[in-house]
Design a protein around this motif. Sequence first.
Motif, PDB file in Angstrom:
ATOM      1  N   UNK A 220      -8.142  16.402  -5.665  1.00 61.56           N
ATOM      2  CA  UNK A 220      -8.406  15.185  -6.437  1.00 61.56           C
ATOM      3  C   UNK A 220      -7.341  14.157  -6.098  1.00 61.56           C
ATOM      4  N   UNK A 221      -7.764  12.919  -5.914  1.00 62.17           N
ATOM      5  CA  UNK A 221      -6.859  11.824  -5.562  1.00 62.17           C
ATOM      6  C   UNK A 221      -7.178  10.635  -6.456  1.00 62.17           C
ATOM      7  N   UNK A 222      -6.143   9.944  -6.878  1.00 64.37           N
ATOM      8  CA  UNK A 222      -6.319   8.756  -7.708  1.00 64.37           C
ATOM      9  C   UNK A 222      -5.509   7.613  -7.132  1.00 64.37           C
ATOM     10  N   UNK A 223      -6.124   6.452  -7.013  1.00 66.12           N
ATOM     11  CA  UNK A 223      -5.429   5.295  -6.459  1.00 66.12           C
ATOM     12  C   UNK A 223      -6.234   4.038  -6.666  1.00 66.12           C
ATOM     13  N   UNK A 224      -6.023   3.065  -5.796  1.00 67.57           N
ATOM     14  CA  UNK A 224      -6.771   1.811  -5.880  1.00 67.57           C
ATOM     15  C   UNK A 224      -7.546   1.589  -4.595  1.00 67.57           C
ATOM     16  N   UNK A 225      -8.569   0.770  -4.680  1.00 63.57           N
ATOM     17  CA  UNK A 225      -9.424   0.475  -3.531  1.00 63.57           C
ATOM     18  C   UNK A 225      -8.736  -0.536  -2.621  1.00 63.57           C
ATOM     19  N   UNK A 226      -8.709  -0.232  -1.331  1.00 64.90           N
ATOM     20  CA  UNK A 226      -8.184  -1.173  -0.338  1.00 64.90           C
ATOM     21  C   UNK A 226      -9.137  -1.196   0.849  1.00 64.90           C
ATOM     22  N   UNK A 227      -9.139  -2.305   1.562  1.00 68.79           N
ATOM     23  CA  UNK A 227      -9.932  -2.408   2.786  1.00 68.79           C
ATOM     24  C   UNK A 227      -9.185  -1.741   3.931  1.00 68.79           C
ATOM     25  N   UNK A 228      -9.921  -1.078   4.811  1.00 72.94           N
ATOM     26  CA  UNK A 228      -9.310  -0.392   5.954  1.00 72.94           C
ATOM     27  C   UNK A 228      -9.049  -1.335   7.116  1.00 72.94           C
ATOM     28  N   UNK A 229      -9.679  -2.495   7.105  1.00 73.25           N
ATOM     29  CA  UNK A 229      -9.515  -3.452   8.193  1.00 73.25           C
ATOM     30  C   UNK A 229      -9.133  -4.812   7.608  1.00 73.25           C
ATOM     31  N   UNK A 230      -8.963  -5.784   8.468  1.00 72.65           N
ATOM     32  CA  UNK A 230      -8.592  -7.120   7.998  1.00 72.65           C
ATOM     33  C   UNK A 230      -9.778  -7.869   7.401  1.00 72.65           C
TER      34      UNK A 230
ATOM     35  N   UNK B 147     -17.648  -3.107   3.480  1.00 74.07           N
ATOM     36  CA  UNK B 147     -16.803  -2.929   4.652  1.00 74.07           C
ATOM     37  C   UNK B 147     -16.071  -1.599   4.507  1.00 74.07           C
ATOM     38  N   UNK B 148     -15.617  -1.020   5.616  1.00 73.36           N
ATOM     39  CA  UNK B 148     -14.867   0.241   5.519  1.00 73.36           C
ATOM     40  C   UNK B 148     -13.683   0.110   4.563  1.00 73.36           C
ATOM     41  N   UNK B 149     -13.530   1.085   3.691  1.00 75.76           N
ATOM     42  CA  UNK B 149     -12.508   1.009   2.654  1.00 75.76           C
ATOM     43  C   UNK B 149     -11.793   2.347   2.518  1.00 75.76           C
ATOM     44  N   UNK B 150     -10.771   2.383   1.678  1.00 76.51           N
ATOM     45  CA  UNK B 150      -9.982   3.598   1.499  1.00 76.51           C
ATOM     46  C   UNK B 150      -9.381   3.604   0.097  1.00 76.51           C
ATOM     47  N   UNK B 151      -8.810   4.755  -0.259  1.00 74.63           N
ATOM     48  CA  UNK B 151      -8.117   4.924  -1.531  1.00 74.63           C
ATOM     49  C   UNK B 151      -6.626   4.960  -1.242  1.00 74.63           C
ATOM     50  N   UNK B 152      -5.879   4.069  -1.862  1.00 78.62           N
ATOM     51  CA  UNK B 152      -4.441   3.956  -1.644  1.00 78.62           C
ATOM     52  C   UNK B 152      -3.710   4.383  -2.907  1.00 78.62           C
ATOM     53  N   UNK B 153      -2.891   5.444  -2.804  1.00 78.76           N
ATOM     54  CA  UNK B 153      -2.104   5.889  -3.961  1.00 78.76           C
ATOM     55  C   UNK B 153      -0.616   5.633  -3.761  1.00 78.76           C
ATOM     56  N   UNK B 154      -0.281   4.717  -2.885  1.00 85.65           N
ATOM     57  CA  UNK B 154       1.080   4.290  -2.545  1.00 85.65           C
ATOM     58  C   UNK B 154       1.813   5.276  -1.636  1.00 85.65           C
ATOM     59  N   UNK B 155       1.233   6.476  -1.404  1.00 85.12           N
ATOM     60  CA  UNK B 155       1.834   7.417  -0.456  1.00 85.12           C
ATOM     61  C   UNK B 155       1.035   7.512   0.833  1.00 85.12           C
ATOM     62  N   UNK B 156      -0.169   6.969   0.845  1.00 81.91           N
ATOM     63  CA  UNK B 156      -1.020   7.031   2.019  1.00 81.91           C
ATOM     64  C   UNK B 156      -2.435   6.617   1.685  1.00 81.91           C
ATOM     65  N   UNK B 157      -3.316   6.720   2.677  1.00 80.38           N
ATOM     66  CA  UNK B 157      -4.700   6.308   2.530  1.00 80.38           C
ATOM     67  C   UNK B 157      -5.628   7.500   2.698  1.00 80.38           C
ATOM     68  N   UNK B 158      -6.638   7.569   1.820  1.00 77.42           N
ATOM     69  CA  UNK B 158      -7.731   8.524   1.977  1.00 77.42           C
ATOM     70  C   UNK B 158      -8.972   7.711   2.325  1.00 77.42           C
TER      71      UNK B 158
END
Length: 275
Positions: free
Chosen positions: A60-70, A110-121
Amino acid sequence: MVLIGIGAGLALLLALLTFRAKVRHHRVVRLIHQTPVTTVADLVQSLTARADLAAPTHAAVQGCVVARETTRLTAPITGSSCVAYKVRVYVPSDDYEVPDEDYIEDSKWVPWAINDSTGLALASFDPLRPNPAALHNYWPGRTTTGDTFKDNTPHPLSTLPGQAREDSSPSPRDRVISHYGYQRLPAETRYQSDQDLSWEESVIKEFGNEVFVLGRFTVQEGWVHFRVDSDSLFWFGSRSDALSHFQQRARTSARWAKIWLIVSTILAVAYFYPR
Protein backbone atom coordinates in the motif's frame (compact mmCIF):
# COMPACT_ATOMS: atom_id res chain seq x y z
CA MET A 1 -51.33 -14.80 -1.71
CA VAL A 2 -49.33 -14.86 -4.92
CA LEU A 3 -48.16 -11.30 -4.30
CA ILE A 4 -47.08 -12.22 -0.77
CA GLY A 5 -45.01 -15.11 -2.15
CA ILE A 6 -43.40 -12.89 -4.78
CA GLY A 7 -42.63 -10.28 -2.12
CA ALA A 8 -41.01 -12.92 0.10
CA GLY A 9 -38.82 -14.07 -2.78
CA LEU A 10 -37.76 -10.52 -3.68
CA ALA A 11 -36.98 -9.71 -0.05
CA LEU A 12 -34.85 -12.85 0.22
CA LEU A 13 -33.00 -11.91 -2.97
CA LEU A 14 -32.31 -8.42 -1.63
CA ALA A 15 -31.09 -9.94 1.64
CA LEU A 16 -28.63 -12.13 -0.26
CA LEU A 17 -27.40 -9.22 -2.40
CA THR A 18 -26.84 -6.92 0.57
CA PHE A 19 -25.11 -9.74 2.48
CA ARG A 20 -22.82 -10.23 -0.50
CA ALA A 21 -22.02 -6.51 -0.45
CA LYS A 22 -21.29 -6.77 3.28
CA VAL A 23 -18.82 -9.62 2.67
CA ARG A 24 -17.12 -7.64 -0.12
CA HIS A 25 -16.75 -4.53 2.02
CA HIS A 26 -15.42 -6.53 4.97
CA ARG A 27 -12.85 -8.05 2.63
CA VAL A 28 -11.63 -4.58 1.64
CA VAL A 29 -11.43 -3.56 5.31
CA ARG A 30 -9.31 -6.65 6.04
CA LEU A 31 -7.01 -5.87 3.12
CA ILE A 32 -6.47 -2.31 4.37
CA HIS A 33 -5.80 -3.51 7.94
CA GLN A 34 -3.44 -6.27 6.82
CA THR A 35 -1.42 -4.10 4.39
CA PRO A 36 0.55 -1.34 6.12
CA VAL A 37 1.47 1.76 4.14
CA THR A 38 5.06 1.67 2.90
CA THR A 39 7.20 4.31 1.22
CA VAL A 40 8.16 4.08 -2.42
CA ALA A 41 11.85 4.10 -1.47
CA ASP A 42 11.41 1.09 0.83
CA LEU A 43 9.35 -0.62 -1.83
CA VAL A 44 12.11 -0.17 -4.42
CA GLN A 45 14.69 -1.53 -2.00
CA SER A 46 12.62 -4.61 -1.13
CA LEU A 47 11.75 -5.33 -4.75
CA THR A 48 15.28 -4.96 -6.10
CA ALA A 49 16.69 -7.14 -3.31
CA ARG A 50 14.78 -10.15 -4.59
CA ALA A 51 15.98 -12.51 -7.29
CA ASP A 52 12.70 -12.46 -9.21
CA LEU A 53 12.09 -8.81 -10.10
CA ALA A 54 9.03 -9.62 -12.22
CA ALA A 55 7.12 -11.15 -9.30
CA PRO A 56 4.68 -8.55 -7.94
CA THR A 57 4.58 -7.52 -4.28
CA HIS A 58 1.35 -6.68 -2.48
CA ALA A 59 1.72 -3.30 -0.77
CA ALA A 60 0.00 0.00 0.00
CA VAL A 61 1.29 3.45 -0.93
CA GLN A 62 -0.09 6.88 -0.09
CA GLY A 63 0.93 10.14 -1.71
CA CYS A 64 -0.17 12.84 -4.12
CA VAL A 65 -0.84 12.79 -7.85
CA VAL A 66 1.94 14.12 -10.08
CA ALA A 67 2.46 14.12 -13.83
CA ARG A 68 5.23 11.86 -15.13
CA GLU A 69 6.11 14.22 -17.98
CA THR A 70 6.20 17.95 -18.58
CA THR A 71 2.85 17.85 -20.39
CA ARG A 72 -0.20 18.97 -18.43
CA LEU A 73 -3.84 19.15 -19.44
CA THR A 74 -6.17 22.12 -19.15
CA ALA A 75 -9.75 21.27 -18.23
CA PRO A 76 -12.00 22.66 -21.02
CA ILE A 77 -14.61 24.38 -18.81
CA THR A 78 -12.95 25.42 -15.55
CA GLY A 79 -9.50 25.91 -17.04
CA SER A 80 -7.87 23.89 -14.25
CA SER A 81 -4.40 22.45 -14.80
CA CYS A 82 -4.69 18.70 -14.30
CA VAL A 83 -3.49 15.23 -15.28
CA ALA A 84 -6.99 13.97 -16.19
CA TYR A 85 -10.41 15.41 -16.87
CA LYS A 86 -13.84 14.23 -17.90
CA VAL A 87 -16.50 16.56 -19.30
CA ARG A 88 -20.22 16.01 -19.81
CA VAL A 89 -22.68 18.51 -21.32
CA TYR A 90 -26.31 17.44 -21.25
CA VAL A 91 -29.96 18.38 -20.88
CA PRO A 92 -31.23 17.03 -17.55
CA SER A 93 -34.43 15.03 -17.69
CA ASP A 94 -37.38 15.96 -15.50
CA ASP A 95 -38.54 12.32 -15.47
CA TYR A 96 -36.35 9.85 -13.57
CA GLU A 97 -37.42 7.11 -15.99
CA VAL A 98 -36.13 9.10 -18.98
CA PRO A 99 -32.33 9.40 -19.27
CA ASP A 100 -30.57 12.74 -19.69
CA GLU A 101 -29.84 13.83 -23.24
CA ASP A 102 -26.06 13.92 -23.59
CA TYR A 103 -24.43 16.18 -26.18
CA ILE A 104 -20.76 16.10 -25.19
CA GLU A 105 -18.81 13.37 -23.40
CA ASP A 106 -15.07 13.81 -23.42
CA SER A 107 -12.09 12.72 -21.32
CA LYS A 108 -8.31 12.89 -21.53
CA TRP A 109 -5.37 11.95 -19.33
CA VAL A 110 -1.59 12.05 -19.33
CA PRO A 111 0.84 9.57 -17.77
CA TRP A 112 0.88 10.15 -14.02
CA ALA A 113 2.39 8.77 -10.82
CA ILE A 114 2.02 8.70 -7.04
CA ASN A 115 4.60 10.80 -5.19
CA ASP A 116 5.13 10.19 -1.46
CA SER A 117 8.23 12.43 -1.25
CA THR A 118 10.55 9.38 -1.28
CA GLY A 119 9.94 8.36 -4.89
CA LEU A 120 7.39 7.76 -7.63
CA ALA A 121 5.04 4.83 -8.18
CA LEU A 122 4.03 4.93 -11.84
CA ALA A 123 0.40 4.32 -12.84
CA SER A 124 -0.52 3.51 -16.45
CA PHE A 125 -4.31 3.90 -16.61
CA ASP A 126 -6.89 6.65 -16.83
CA PRO A 127 -7.84 7.53 -13.23
CA LEU A 128 -11.28 8.78 -14.29
CA ARG A 129 -12.21 5.87 -16.55
CA PRO A 130 -11.29 2.64 -14.76
CA ASN A 131 -11.81 -0.73 -16.38
CA PRO A 132 -14.63 -2.34 -14.35
CA ALA A 133 -13.41 -5.80 -15.31
CA ALA A 134 -9.94 -5.08 -13.92
CA LEU A 135 -10.63 -2.90 -10.89
CA HIS A 136 -12.62 -4.85 -8.33
CA ASN A 137 -12.79 -1.96 -5.87
CA TYR A 138 -12.80 1.57 -7.24
CA TRP A 139 -14.30 4.51 -5.37
CA PRO A 140 -12.52 7.70 -6.46
CA GLY A 141 -13.19 10.93 -4.59
CA ARG A 142 -13.39 13.09 -7.68
CA THR A 143 -13.59 16.87 -7.80
CA THR A 144 -16.77 17.50 -9.77
CA THR A 145 -18.33 20.85 -10.62
CA GLY A 146 -21.63 21.51 -12.33
CA ASP A 147 -23.65 24.49 -13.47
CA THR A 148 -26.32 25.54 -15.90
CA PHE A 149 -25.96 27.66 -19.02
CA LYS A 150 -29.00 29.77 -18.17
CA ASP A 151 -26.82 32.51 -16.69
CA ASN A 152 -24.07 33.22 -19.19
CA THR A 153 -22.54 36.18 -17.34
CA PRO A 154 -18.94 35.85 -16.15
CA HIS A 155 -18.37 35.34 -12.43
CA PRO A 156 -17.30 38.40 -10.40
CA LEU A 157 -13.65 38.50 -9.41
CA SER A 158 -12.52 40.39 -6.32
CA THR A 159 -9.80 42.96 -7.03
CA LEU A 160 -9.57 45.19 -3.95
CA PRO A 161 -11.07 44.91 -0.45
CA GLY A 162 -14.72 45.79 -0.70
CA GLN A 163 -14.64 45.96 -4.49
CA ALA A 164 -15.48 43.50 -7.24
CA ARG A 165 -15.31 43.59 -11.01
CA GLU A 166 -16.58 41.37 -13.77
CA ASP A 167 -14.17 38.62 -14.70
CA SER A 168 -13.13 38.97 -18.33
CA SER A 169 -12.60 35.22 -18.68
CA PRO A 170 -15.15 33.32 -20.77
CA SER A 171 -18.28 31.86 -19.21
CA PRO A 172 -18.75 28.07 -19.02
CA ARG A 173 -20.93 28.11 -22.14
CA ASP A 174 -18.36 30.16 -24.08
CA ARG A 175 -15.59 27.80 -22.96
CA VAL A 176 -17.56 24.79 -24.20
CA ILE A 177 -18.23 26.44 -27.57
CA SER A 178 -14.60 27.55 -27.88
CA HIS A 179 -13.26 24.07 -27.11
CA TYR A 180 -15.79 21.83 -28.86
CA GLY A 181 -17.45 24.09 -31.44
CA TYR A 182 -21.07 24.96 -32.14
CA GLN A 183 -21.75 21.70 -33.96
CA ARG A 184 -21.52 19.67 -30.74
CA LEU A 185 -24.43 21.57 -29.18
CA PRO A 186 -28.11 21.35 -30.12
CA ALA A 187 -29.11 23.78 -32.88
CA GLU A 188 -31.49 25.80 -30.71
CA THR A 189 -28.70 26.70 -28.25
CA ARG A 190 -26.11 27.94 -30.73
CA TYR A 191 -27.22 31.56 -30.61
CA GLN A 192 -28.91 31.63 -27.22
CA SER A 193 -27.70 31.39 -23.63
CA ASP A 194 -30.99 30.76 -21.80
CA GLN A 195 -31.17 27.02 -22.44
CA ASP A 196 -31.38 24.17 -19.96
CA LEU A 197 -27.98 22.77 -20.84
CA SER A 198 -25.97 21.65 -17.82
CA TRP A 199 -22.35 20.68 -17.49
CA GLU A 200 -20.23 18.48 -15.27
CA GLU A 201 -16.47 18.40 -15.13
CA SER A 202 -14.32 16.00 -13.12
CA VAL A 203 -10.62 16.81 -12.76
CA ILE A 204 -7.60 15.16 -11.16
CA LYS A 205 -5.27 17.98 -10.16
CA GLU A 206 -1.56 17.57 -9.75
CA PHE A 207 -0.61 17.94 -6.06
CA GLY A 208 -4.24 18.77 -5.35
CA ASN A 209 -5.41 15.17 -5.05
CA GLU A 210 -4.14 12.80 -2.38
CA VAL A 211 -4.34 9.15 -3.43
CA PHE A 212 -4.15 5.84 -1.56
CA VAL A 213 -3.50 2.68 -3.58
CA LEU A 214 -3.36 -0.92 -2.44
CA GLY A 215 -2.36 -3.71 -4.77
CA ARG A 216 0.57 -5.31 -6.53
CA PHE A 217 3.75 -3.46 -7.41
CA THR A 218 6.65 -4.40 -9.66
CA VAL A 219 9.96 -2.74 -10.44
CA GLN A 220 11.12 -2.21 -14.01
CA GLU A 221 14.37 -0.42 -14.88
CA GLY A 222 14.51 1.05 -11.40
CA TRP A 223 10.93 2.37 -11.46
CA VAL A 224 8.05 1.08 -9.34
CA HIS A 225 4.87 0.32 -11.27
CA PHE A 226 1.40 -0.08 -9.78
CA ARG A 227 -0.39 -3.02 -11.39
CA VAL A 228 -4.17 -2.96 -11.67
CA ASP A 229 -5.98 -6.23 -11.02
CA SER A 230 -9.04 -7.62 -9.25
CA ASP A 231 -7.48 -7.05 -5.79
CA SER A 232 -6.57 -3.40 -6.36
CA LEU A 233 -7.98 -0.58 -4.29
CA PHE A 234 -7.70 2.91 -5.71
CA TRP A 235 -8.95 5.78 -3.53
CA PHE A 236 -8.60 9.53 -3.83
CA GLY A 237 -7.98 10.54 -0.24
CA SER A 238 -6.16 9.16 2.78
CA ARG A 239 -5.98 5.57 4.04
CA SER A 240 -8.05 6.49 7.09
CA ASP A 241 -10.77 7.95 4.86
CA ALA A 242 -10.88 4.78 2.76
CA LEU A 243 -11.01 2.58 5.86
CA SER A 244 -13.81 4.64 7.41
CA HIS A 245 -15.77 4.55 4.14
CA PHE A 246 -15.66 0.76 3.76
CA GLN A 247 -16.37 0.15 7.43
CA GLN A 248 -19.48 2.30 7.14
CA ARG A 249 -20.52 0.54 3.93
CA ALA A 250 -20.08 -2.85 5.60
CA ARG A 251 -22.23 -1.81 8.58
CA THR A 252 -24.93 -0.39 6.30
CA SER A 253 -24.98 -3.53 4.13
CA ALA A 254 -25.21 -5.76 7.23
CA ARG A 255 -28.10 -3.69 8.57
CA TRP A 256 -30.05 -3.90 5.31
CA ALA A 257 -29.34 -7.62 4.99
CA LYS A 258 -30.96 -8.17 8.40
CA ILE A 259 -33.93 -5.98 7.50
CA TRP A 260 -34.62 -7.79 4.22
CA LEU A 261 -34.16 -11.18 5.87
CA ILE A 262 -36.73 -10.27 8.54
CA VAL A 263 -39.16 -9.00 5.88
CA SER A 264 -38.67 -12.18 3.86
CA THR A 265 -39.30 -14.35 6.92
CA ILE A 266 -42.48 -12.48 7.86
CA LEU A 267 -43.85 -12.70 4.32
CA ALA A 268 -42.92 -16.39 4.06
CA VAL A 269 -44.78 -17.14 7.32
CA ALA A 270 -47.79 -15.19 6.04
CA TYR A 271 -47.67 -17.14 2.77
CA PHE A 272 -47.34 -20.66 4.18
CA TYR A 273 -49.54 -20.19 7.22
CA PRO A 274 -52.53 -18.13 6.07
CA ARG A 275 -55.33 -17.55 8.51
